[in-house]
Design an enzyme around this catalytic site. Structure first.
Site, mmCIF file in Angstrom:
data_model
loop_
_atom_site.group_PDB
_atom_site.id
_atom_site.type_symbol
_atom_site.label_atom_id
_atom_site.label_comp_id
_atom_site.label_asym_id
_atom_site.label_seq_id
_atom_site.Cartn_x
_atom_site.Cartn_y
_atom_site.Cartn_z
ATOM 1 N N THR A 1 -3.545 -10.235 0.395
ATOM 2 C CA THR A 1 -2.825 -8.962 0.403
ATOM 3 C C THR A 1 -2.027 -8.731 -0.875
ATOM 4 O O THR A 1 -1.209 -7.815 -0.933
ATOM 5 C CB THR A 1 -1.864 -8.904 1.605
ATOM 6 O OG1 THR A 1 -0.919 -9.995 1.497
ATOM 7 C CG2 THR A 1 -2.618 -9.028 2.921
ATOM 8 N N GLY B 1 -0.610 -7.374 -4.082
ATOM 9 C CA GLY B 1 -0.703 -6.085 -4.750
ATOM 10 C C GLY B 1 -0.738 -4.880 -3.844
ATOM 11 O O GLY B 1 -0.926 -3.752 -4.313
ATOM 12 N N THR B 2 -0.524 -5.055 -2.536
ATOM 13 C CA THR B 2 -0.618 -3.907 -1.634
ATOM 14 C C THR B 2 0.462 -2.865 -1.922
ATOM 15 O O THR B 2 0.187 -1.657 -1.889
ATOM 16 C CB THR B 2 -0.528 -4.343 -0.159
ATOM 17 O OG1 THR B 2 0.617 -5.183 0.015
ATOM 18 C CG2 THR B 2 -1.768 -5.094 0.266
ATOM 19 N N GLY B 3 1.685 -3.308 -2.197
ATOM 20 C CA GLY B 3 2.758 -2.360 -2.469
ATOM 21 C C GLY B 3 2.527 -1.574 -3.744
ATOM 22 O O GLY B 3 2.726 -0.345 -3.783
ATOM 23 N N CYS B 4 2.097 -2.268 -4.790
ATOM 24 C CA CYS B 4 1.775 -1.598 -6.058
ATOM 25 C C CYS B 4 0.642 -0.604 -5.850
ATOM 26 O O CYS B 4 0.690 0.535 -6.341
ATOM 27 C CB CYS B 4 1.343 -2.624 -7.104
ATOM 28 S SG CYS B 4 2.538 -3.926 -7.437
ATOM 29 N N LYS C 1 7.812 0.661 4.701
ATOM 30 C CA LYS C 1 6.535 -0.023 4.924
ATOM 31 C C LYS C 1 6.691 -1.197 5.896
ATOM 32 O O LYS C 1 7.648 -1.962 5.807
ATOM 33 C CB LYS C 1 5.987 -0.525 3.588
ATOM 34 C CG LYS C 1 5.740 0.585 2.579
ATOM 35 C CD LYS C 1 5.232 0.045 1.252
ATOM 36 C CE LYS C 1 6.249 -0.845 0.573
ATOM 37 N NZ LYS C 1 5.870 -1.192 -0.802
#
Length: 281
Positions: free
Chosen positions: A215, A217-220, A182
């Site tokens: 932003t 929590g984007t990975g979760c 990512k």
């Protein structure tokens, strides 16, 4: 008992920590599952006291409690896909890996939460070693950020070409079926660009850039969206590309709440219907 064989309704399991601020972790995952019309189940690994300004406290669950949650879900309901997030320590990581293997949980999305997108290490070296050796080899896909990809590949990452090289090294060395490096923490033209590699196809995935500080929590959210799509029967690549589109729109309608970094807008259709334009629109 195979984890996929019980429920006729798509079911996804999140194995992660609780975020009291509601922006990441279990809370973000369950909202993402619901958006995708997938029944969400959970196994909580730790409880955090956090808000938009940061994390004040973290309390780990006992590994036996984590195992019991996973078993309770799989043995009664069954799951078509699962994702892992913050596993916190070596004992919990080893327990999760044992349960995934013993209960035959397929379509496993591993978000290898080791380092924040700002570069801060979140788990110790022993935990990282166990993650690499025991859990990642069970994954259908892993979704490291820039700094996690550096650890997993042993390569410095500063450019898109670096990301491509890292994805290939990670795939070769760690045996996951697919890797998504990512680019949310990258700079310049690599910012927000993700690199996909499944052993045959190396793809550069781009969407529109969203200018927002909110932003959290984007990975979760991305890993939960991938798991949702896998639970519904999509192939890996389709699951990833559609998940990336979902996250981009959720960023467009991110929530300007609290005094710090707000979360993405998981339920953006409701926000649209209510007239909320979003900070990135």
């Amino acid at each position: 008992m195979n984890a996929e064989t019980i429920s006729r309704v798509p079911v996804a399991l999140t194995i992660a920590g609780s975020d009291s601020g509601g922006g990441a972790g279990i809370q973000a995952d369950l909202r993402t599952f619901a958006f995708h019309c997938v029944h969400g189940t959970s196994a909580i690994t730790c409880v955090t006291a956090q808000n938009t300004l940061g994390v004040a406290r973290v309390d780990a669950m006992a590994p036996e409690a984590v195992a019991a949650q996973i078993q309770a879900v799989v043995e009664d309901i069954g799951v078509q896909a699962a994702k892992t997030g913050m596993l916190l320590n070596q004992a919990i990581i080893a327990t999760v890996a044992q349960q995934v293997e013993a209960l035959e949980i397929n379509n496993l999305v591993v978000d290898p939460v080791m380092v924040s997108r700002t570069g801060a290490q979140l788990i110790d070296d022993d935990a990282i070693k166990t993650l690499l050796q025991q859990l990642i080899p069970l994954a259908a896909i892993i979704t490291p950020n820039r700094y996690e990809a550096q650890i997993l590949s042993g390569l410095p990452i500063n450019t898109l070409d670096d990301m491509r090289a890292a994805a290939q090294v990670i795939h070769r060395n760690l045996k996951a079926k697919a890797v998504l490096v990512k680019g949310g923490g990258m700079q310049g033209n690599a910012r927000g660009v993700d690199i996909w590699f499944d052993g045959q196809h190396l793809e550069t995935l781009t969407t529109k850039r969203v200018d927002t500080k909110n932003t959290h929590g984007t990975g979760c959210t991305l890993s939960a969206a991938i798991a949702s799509n896998l639970a519904k029967g999509q192939n890996l690549y389709q699951a990833v590309t559609q998940a990336k589109e979902y996250v981009t729109t959720a960023l467009t309608y991110s929530l300007n709440i609290g005094q710090g970094q707000g979360p993405v807008g998981h339920f953006f259709p409701l926000l649209q219907n209510d007239g909320y334009r979003g900070v990135g629109v």
